[in-house]
Scaffold this motif. Structure first.
Motif, PDB file in Angstrom:
ATOM      1  N   LEU A 192       0.824  -1.212   0.000  1.00  0.00           N
ATOM      2  CA  LEU A 192       0.000   0.000   0.000  1.00  0.00           C
ATOM      3  C   LEU A 192       0.864   1.271   0.000  1.00  0.00           C
ATOM      4  N   GLU A 193       2.045   1.182   0.596  1.00  0.00           N
ATOM      5  CA  GLU A 193       2.968   2.328   0.617  1.00  0.00           C
ATOM      6  C   GLU A 193       3.852   2.370  -0.625  1.00  0.00           C
ATOM      7  N   ARG A 194       3.583   1.440  -1.571  1.00  0.00           N
ATOM      8  CA  ARG A 194       4.309   1.347  -2.833  1.00  0.00           C
ATOM      9  C   ARG A 194       5.818   1.152  -2.642  1.00  0.00           C
ATOM     10  N   ALA A 195       6.161   0.346  -1.647  1.00  0.00           N
ATOM     11  CA  ALA A 195       7.575   0.031  -1.419  1.00  0.00           C
ATOM     12  C   ALA A 195       8.091  -0.762  -2.619  1.00  0.00           C
ATOM     13  N   PRO A 196       9.298  -0.459  -3.098  1.00  0.00           N
ATOM     14  CA  PRO A 196       9.847  -1.165  -4.262  1.00  0.00           C
ATOM     15  C   PRO A 196       9.878  -2.684  -4.036  1.00  0.00           C
ATOM     16  N   GLY A 197       9.322  -3.421  -4.988  1.00  0.00           N
ATOM     17  CA  GLY A 197       9.341  -4.869  -4.942  1.00  0.00           C
ATOM     18  C   GLY A 197       8.301  -5.519  -4.052  1.00  0.00           C
ATOM     19  N   ALA A 198       7.519  -4.742  -3.312  1.00  0.00           N
ATOM     20  CA  ALA A 198       6.561  -5.316  -2.356  1.00  0.00           C
ATOM     21  C   ALA A 198       5.453  -6.094  -3.063  1.00  0.00           C
ATOM     22  N   PHE A 199       4.884  -5.510  -4.101  1.00  0.00           N
ATOM     23  CA  PHE A 199       3.798  -6.223  -4.790  1.00  0.00           C
ATOM     24  C   PHE A 199       4.333  -7.470  -5.486  1.00  0.00           C
ATOM     25  N   GLU A 200       5.525  -7.379  -6.049  1.00  0.00           N
ATOM     26  CA  GLU A 200       6.139  -8.536  -6.690  1.00  0.00           C
ATOM     27  C   GLU A 200       6.348  -9.654  -5.674  1.00  0.00           C
ATOM     28  N   ARG A 201       6.724  -9.287  -4.447  1.00  0.00           N
ATOM     29  CA  ARG A 201       6.909 -10.262  -3.376  1.00  0.00           C
ATOM     30  C   ARG A 201       5.564 -10.930  -3.034  1.00  0.00           C
ATOM     31  N   GLN A 244       1.308 -16.758  -5.880  1.00  0.00           N
ATOM     32  CA  GLN A 244       0.962 -17.148  -7.252  1.00  0.00           C
ATOM     33  C   GLN A 244       0.638 -18.636  -7.362  1.00  0.00           C
ATOM     34  N   GLY A 245       1.277 -19.488  -6.574  1.00  0.00           N
ATOM     35  CA  GLY A 245       0.983 -20.924  -6.608  1.00  0.00           C
ATOM     36  C   GLY A 245      -0.443 -21.208  -6.174  1.00  0.00           C
ATOM     37  N   LEU A 246      -0.867 -20.580  -5.095  1.00  0.00           N
ATOM     38  CA  LEU A 246      -2.232 -20.743  -4.607  1.00  0.00           C
ATOM     39  C   LEU A 246      -3.229 -20.252  -5.650  1.00  0.00           C
ATOM     40  N   CYS A 247      -2.974 -19.084  -6.199  1.00  0.00           N
ATOM     41  CA  CYS A 247      -3.852 -18.488  -7.206  1.00  0.00           C
ATOM     42  C   CYS A 247      -3.950 -19.416  -8.427  1.00  0.00           C
ATOM     43  N   TRP A 248      -2.805 -19.916  -8.881  1.00  0.00           N
ATOM     44  CA  TRP A 248      -2.778 -20.814 -10.042  1.00  0.00           C
ATOM     45  C   TRP A 248      -3.586 -22.079  -9.757  1.00  0.00           C
ATOM     46  N   HIS A 249      -3.373 -22.702  -8.579  1.00  0.00           N
ATOM     47  CA  HIS A 249      -4.092 -23.932  -8.243  1.00  0.00           C
ATOM     48  C   HIS A 249      -5.606 -23.721  -8.262  1.00  0.00           C
ATOM     49  N   GLU A 259      -5.611 -11.268 -13.895  1.00  0.00           N
ATOM     50  CA  GLU A 259      -6.797 -10.501 -13.489  1.00  0.00           C
ATOM     51  C   GLU A 259      -6.972 -10.538 -11.974  1.00  0.00           C
ATOM     52  N   ALA A 260      -6.733 -11.710 -11.377  1.00  0.00           N
ATOM     53  CA  ALA A 260      -6.877 -11.837  -9.924  1.00  0.00           C
ATOM     54  C   ALA A 260      -5.881 -10.938  -9.202  1.00  0.00           C
ATOM     55  N   PHE A 261      -4.619 -10.937  -9.644  1.00  0.00           N
ATOM     56  CA  PHE A 261      -3.632 -10.096  -8.976  1.00  0.00           C
ATOM     57  C   PHE A 261      -3.859  -8.612  -9.247  1.00  0.00           C
ATOM     58  N   LEU A 262      -4.416  -8.289 -10.398  1.00  0.00           N
ATOM     59  CA  LEU A 262      -4.794  -6.903 -10.662  1.00  0.00           C
ATOM     60  C   LEU A 262      -5.882  -6.481  -9.675  1.00  0.00           C
ATOM     61  N   SER A 321      -9.024 -12.156   8.263  1.00  0.00           N
ATOM     62  CA  SER A 321      -8.656 -13.533   7.921  1.00  0.00           C
ATOM     63  C   SER A 321      -7.232 -13.470   7.380  1.00  0.00           C
ATOM     64  N   PRO A 322      -6.564 -14.627   7.291  1.00  0.00           N
ATOM     65  CA  PRO A 322      -5.200 -14.594   6.725  1.00  0.00           C
ATOM     66  C   PRO A 322      -5.211 -14.034   5.303  1.00  0.00           C
ATOM     67  N   LEU A 323      -4.133 -13.364   4.946  1.00  0.00           N
ATOM     68  CA  LEU A 323      -4.000 -12.797   3.601  1.00  0.00           C
ATOM     69  C   LEU A 323      -4.169 -13.894   2.551  1.00  0.00           C
ATOM     70  N   LYS A 324      -3.652 -15.085   2.844  1.00  0.00           N
ATOM     71  CA  LYS A 324      -3.772 -16.232   1.934  1.00  0.00           C
ATOM     72  C   LYS A 324      -5.240 -16.519   1.626  1.00  0.00           C
ATOM     73  N   SER A 325      -6.094 -16.484   2.645  1.00  0.00           N
ATOM     74  CA  SER A 325      -7.529 -16.729   2.443  1.00  0.00           C
ATOM     75  C   SER A 325      -8.156 -15.637   1.591  1.00  0.00           C
ATOM     76  N   TRP A 326      -7.772 -14.398   1.858  1.00  0.00           N
ATOM     77  CA  TRP A 326      -8.347 -13.270   1.125  1.00  0.00           C
ATOM     78  C   TRP A 326      -7.958 -13.337  -0.356  1.00  0.00           C
ATOM     79  N   ILE A 327      -6.693 -13.631  -0.623  1.00  0.00           N
ATOM     80  CA  ILE A 327      -6.234 -13.743  -2.015  1.00  0.00           C
ATOM     81  C   ILE A 327      -6.882 -14.952  -2.676  1.00  0.00           C
ATOM     82  N   GLY A 328      -7.007 -16.051  -1.950  1.00  0.00           N
ATOM     83  CA  GLY A 328      -7.712 -17.225  -2.471  1.00  0.00           C
ATOM     84  C   GLY A 328      -9.148 -16.910  -2.824  1.00  0.00           C
ATOM     85  N   GLN A 329      -9.781 -16.086  -2.009  1.00  0.00           N
ATOM     86  CA  GLN A 329     -11.166 -15.681  -2.262  1.00  0.00           C
ATOM     87  C   GLN A 329     -11.252 -14.864  -3.551  1.00  0.00           C
TER      88      GLN A 329
END
Length: 196
Positions: free
Chosen positions: A20-29, A35-40, A58-61, A74-82
């Protein structure tokens, strides 16, 4: 109710803040980590590699656009999975592809409030011939059942987390898993009978 992710030093909170603070490389991290969870999730829903790649983007956008709405409930993993599940589900709805078989009643509960039916899915995978048959049978499942099976057995997510991702009741998920495992066992037994 405060969760573990409410701590200011929790890795989820630190990563979200950095993005959210646009730290370099944060979104890539964030993308690398999830990405594995999203792909599955998306691959199990749509089963088309080109669509999966596009829908993961599209999901990561959407994650990037909506991350400010994540409240650490909830855990970030759950939110991204959702988010991934929602993107895949919408894609199937647009293409008019049913996510469950017509005979499946999503609210029907198994008489046993348990996922296990005594069938050892992991042991069945140990035999190559059986594993090939199991893989073919899993691929033939409707999108929702494939996805739930993947999240539970491959991603090893607890039922509560899968419920948070899919918006389905825990009992509904258990019922789907129970019936899917029973179906796989029945079809594998039929296949094994052919080779006996």
């Amino acid at each position: 109710m405060t969760g573990e992710s409410d701590r200011p030093d929790h890795p989820d909170r630190l990563l979200v803040s950095a993005v959210l603070e646009r730290a370099p490389g944060a979104f890539e991290r964030l993308v690398r980590e999830y990405q594995g969870l999203c792909w599955h999730i998306i691959q199990r829903m749509v089963r088309h590699p080109d669509d999966t790649r596009e829908l993961c983007q599209e999901a990561f956008l959407r994650v990037h656009q909506c991350l400010h709405q994540y409240r650490h409930e909830s855990p970030l993993k759950s939110w991204i999975g959702q988010v991934a599940y929602s993107v895949a589900k919408r894609h199937l709805e647009r293409k008019r592809i049913p996510i469950v078989e017509a005979a499946d009643d999503e609210d029907a509960l198994s008489p046993l409030d348990s996922v296990s039916d005594g069938f050892d899915l992991e042991a069945a995978c140990a035999d190559e011939e059986i594993a090939a048959g199991l893989h073919a049978e899993i691929e033939a499942l409707p999108p929702l059942q494939r996805t739930l099976l993947t999240l539970y057995h491959l991603e090893e997510l607890p039922i509560g987390e899968i419920a948070a991702m899919t918006g389905l009741a825990e009992g509904t998920i258990k019922s789907h898993l129970f019936r899917t495992r029973a179906r796989l066992r029945q079809r594998l037994e039929a296949r094994l009978g052919e080779f006996a």
